[in-house]
Design a protein around this motif. Structure first.
Motif, short mmCIF file in Angstrom:
data_model
loop_
_atom_site.label_atom_id
_atom_site.label_comp_id
_atom_site.label_asym_id
_atom_site.label_seq_id
_atom_site.Cartn_x
_atom_site.Cartn_y
_atom_site.Cartn_z
N ASP A 176 21.92 10.09 36.49
CA ASP A 176 20.50 10.42 36.51
C ASP A 176 19.65 9.16 36.60
O ASP A 176 20.00 8.10 36.06
N GLU A 177 18.54 9.31 37.31
CA GLU A 177 17.58 8.24 37.49
C GLU A 177 16.23 8.69 36.94
O GLU A 177 15.99 9.88 36.76
N PRO A 178 15.32 7.76 36.68
CA PRO A 178 13.97 8.15 36.24
C PRO A 178 13.31 9.08 37.24
O PRO A 178 13.66 9.13 38.41
N GLY A 179 12.32 9.84 36.74
CA GLY A 179 11.60 10.76 37.62
C GLY A 179 12.32 12.06 37.86
O GLY A 179 12.02 12.75 38.83
N ASP A 180 13.27 12.42 36.97
CA ASP A 180 14.03 13.67 37.11
C ASP A 180 14.79 13.71 38.43
O ASP A 180 14.76 14.69 39.17
N VAL A 181 15.46 12.59 38.71
CA VAL A 181 16.23 12.45 39.95
C VAL A 181 17.71 12.31 39.61
O VAL A 181 18.07 11.58 38.69
N ARG A 182 18.53 13.02 40.35
CA ARG A 182 19.99 12.95 40.17
C ARG A 182 20.61 12.30 41.41
O ARG A 182 20.37 12.73 42.54
N VAL A 183 21.39 11.27 41.18
CA VAL A 183 22.07 10.57 42.27
C VAL A 183 23.50 11.07 42.35
O VAL A 183 24.22 11.13 41.34
N ILE A 184 23.92 11.43 43.57
CA ILE A 184 25.22 12.06 43.78
C ILE A 184 26.00 11.26 44.81
O ILE A 184 25.50 10.98 45.90
N GLU A 185 27.22 10.91 44.46
CA GLU A 185 28.11 10.18 45.34
C GLU A 185 29.16 11.15 45.88
O GLU A 185 29.82 11.87 45.12
N LEU A 186 29.30 11.18 47.21
CA LEU A 186 30.20 12.11 47.88
C LEU A 186 31.29 11.36 48.63
O LEU A 186 31.01 10.37 49.31
N ARG A 187 32.52 11.83 48.53
CA ARG A 187 33.65 11.22 49.24
C ARG A 187 34.47 12.31 49.91
O ARG A 187 34.45 13.48 49.49
N HIS A 188 35.21 11.90 50.94
CA HIS A 188 36.10 12.83 51.61
C HIS A 188 37.39 12.94 50.80
O HIS A 188 37.92 11.94 50.31
N PRO A 189 37.92 14.15 50.63
CA PRO A 189 39.12 14.29 49.79
C PRO A 189 40.38 13.67 50.39
O PRO A 189 41.34 13.38 49.66
N ARG A 190 40.40 13.44 51.73
CA ARG A 190 41.61 12.92 52.37
C ARG A 190 41.36 11.64 53.17
O ARG A 190 42.22 10.77 53.21
N LYS A 191 40.23 11.55 53.81
CA LYS A 191 39.97 10.41 54.70
C LYS A 191 39.28 9.28 53.94
O LYS A 191 38.37 9.53 53.15
N PRO A 192 39.68 8.04 54.19
CA PRO A 192 39.07 6.92 53.46
C PRO A 192 37.66 6.60 53.93
O PRO A 192 36.88 6.01 53.18
N LEU A 193 37.33 6.97 55.20
CA LEU A 193 36.02 6.63 55.74
C LEU A 193 35.31 7.87 56.26
O LEU A 193 35.93 8.76 56.86
N LEU A 194 34.00 7.92 56.05
CA LEU A 194 33.15 8.99 56.54
C LEU A 194 32.50 8.57 57.86
O LEU A 194 32.50 7.39 58.21
N PRO A 195 31.94 9.51 58.62
CA PRO A 195 31.24 9.14 59.86
C PRO A 195 30.13 8.12 59.61
O PRO A 195 29.46 8.17 58.58
N ARG A 196 29.93 7.25 60.57
CA ARG A 196 28.92 6.21 60.43
C ARG A 196 27.52 6.81 60.34
O ARG A 196 27.26 7.90 60.85
N PHE A 197 26.62 6.07 59.69
CA PHE A 197 25.22 6.46 59.68
C PHE A 197 24.36 5.22 59.74
O PHE A 197 24.77 4.13 59.37
N GLU A 198 23.15 5.40 60.26
CA GLU A 198 22.19 4.32 60.37
C GLU A 198 21.13 4.48 59.28
O GLU A 198 20.91 5.59 58.77
N PRO A 199 20.45 3.42 58.92
CA PRO A 199 19.34 3.54 57.95
C PRO A 199 18.33 4.58 58.41
O PRO A 199 17.96 4.63 59.58
N GLY A 200 17.89 5.42 57.49
CA GLY A 200 16.97 6.50 57.81
C GLY A 200 17.63 7.83 58.03
O GLY A 200 16.95 8.86 58.16
N SER A 201 18.97 7.86 58.07
CA SER A 201 19.70 9.11 58.34
C SER A 201 19.64 10.06 57.15
O SER A 201 19.46 9.66 56.00
N HIS A 202 19.83 11.34 57.46
CA HIS A 202 19.96 12.35 56.42
C HIS A 202 21.16 13.24 56.72
O HIS A 202 21.72 13.21 57.82
N VAL A 203 21.58 13.99 55.72
CA VAL A 203 22.63 15.00 55.89
C VAL A 203 22.08 16.35 55.44
O VAL A 203 21.14 16.43 54.65
#
Length: 316
Positions: free
Chosen positions: A17-44
């Motif tokens: 948790d972060e200030p301002g009632d914000v929750r930070v979530i880290e996501l990983r792939h269960p099998r692959k070591p690397l996720l698809p590339r992204f550029e600054p400004g991207s969203h999912v």
């Protein structure tokens, strides 16, 4: 026509948790070591179990593809997605997450970069700051918040950005306040502006930067701009093959297009993600989205929220 994006089953690897009632979530792939590339400004897109889809900016390091990091502010007056995430998400939970998409890219430029963030709008701006630091680019990041105690990701910012580039503005600290009009009055030669934040902040920055040249102002909004309260009027869409599609006053263009048999992908249906973006060939659109740049509005259309006057010919 929009095209489907890859949907991955990712595992929540960490939550804090972060200030301002914000929750930070880290996501990983269960099998692959690397996720698809992204550029600054991207969203999912995060697909929730009840079928809702929500868009979240990637605020992690674009060079670290072992994980995606999103930050979600609990919105008490929202549509329920943030509350579900805050109340349910824990390490080990599986989430359906799209491949990244970018409507807020960091442009190549020779001049300085000015980054402005209000509150949770720091999420895409943080990824940009990381990239600019790595590239040794000249930039300033102005972070606006009601107080230091309510500013999410501030600790991360202060670790990666030197004091010469970071400016903090808190409503409850008079000496740190910054007038946005004054800040943007004089544009440094070759400068590019990027900003993101809540609706009031977006409106203030948009107005203050109105005299900047076309192509130098870039933004991402989490909500569409407030409407003008004028009741919607019916209009007509014409498709490339000549099909005439009436759009009643109480129906979206997206809904009418789909009813006419055109498979047009959509996600937020709130004018902020750009998934349903299409081109138009003739007519006078009424743009109500928070995605398209001023330049793009001369040829592009977001049918989930935007409308038109009279007849609009779409490139569909």
């Amino acid at each position: 026509m929009g095209s489907p994006r890859i949907i991955m089953k990712l595992i929540v690897a960490g939550v804090h948790d972060e200030p301002g009632d914000v929750r930070v979530i880290e996501l990983r792939h269960p099998r692959k070591p690397l996720l698809p590339r992204f550029e600054p400004g991207s969203h999912v897109d995060v697909h929730l179990p009840d079928g809702k889809v929500r868009q979240y900016s990637l605020c992690g390091d674009p060079e670290d593809l072992s994980r995606y990091t999103i930050a979600v502010k609990r919105e008490t007056g929202g549509r329920g997605g943030s509350a579900w995430i805050h109340d349910t998400i824990a390490p080990g939970v599986e989430l359906s997450v799209s491949a990244p998409r970018n409507h807020f890219p960091l442009r190549e430029c020779d001049g300085p970069v000015l980054l402005l963030a209000g509150g949770i709008g720091i999420t895409p701006i943080l990824a940009m700051a990381r990239a600019l630091c790595r590239q040794s680019k000249t930039f300033e990041l102005h972070y606006f918040s009601r107080s230091r105690s309510l500013a999410p990701l501030l600790g991360t910012l202060e670790k990666i950005i030197g004091s010469e580039s970071l400016r903090l503005h808190f409503d409850d600290q008079v000496e740190t306040r910054q007038d946005i009009d004054s800040l943007l009055l004089a544009r440094p030669r070759g400068a590019q502006l990027y900003y993101c934040g809540p609706p009031g902040f977006m409106a203030a920055v948009g107005q203050a930067s109105g005299h900047w040249p076309d192509g130098t102002v870039n933004f991402e909004a989490f909500q569409p701009p407030a409407g003008d309260d004028a009741p919607p009027e019916p209009f007509t869409i014409v498709l490339r093959n000549g099909t005439v599609v009436p759009v009643p006053a109480d129906e979206s263009a997206l809904s009418a297009i789909r009813a006419a048999g055109v498979l047009l992908m959509a996600s937020c249906e709130n004018g902020v993600c750009g998934t349903c973006e299409c081109g138009y060939l003739e007519g006078q659109p009424i743009h109500r989205d928070a995605v398209l740049s001023n330049d793009a509005r001369d040829r592009r259309f977001i049918p989930c929220v935007s409308r038109a006057t009279g007849v609009l010919k779409l490139d569909l």
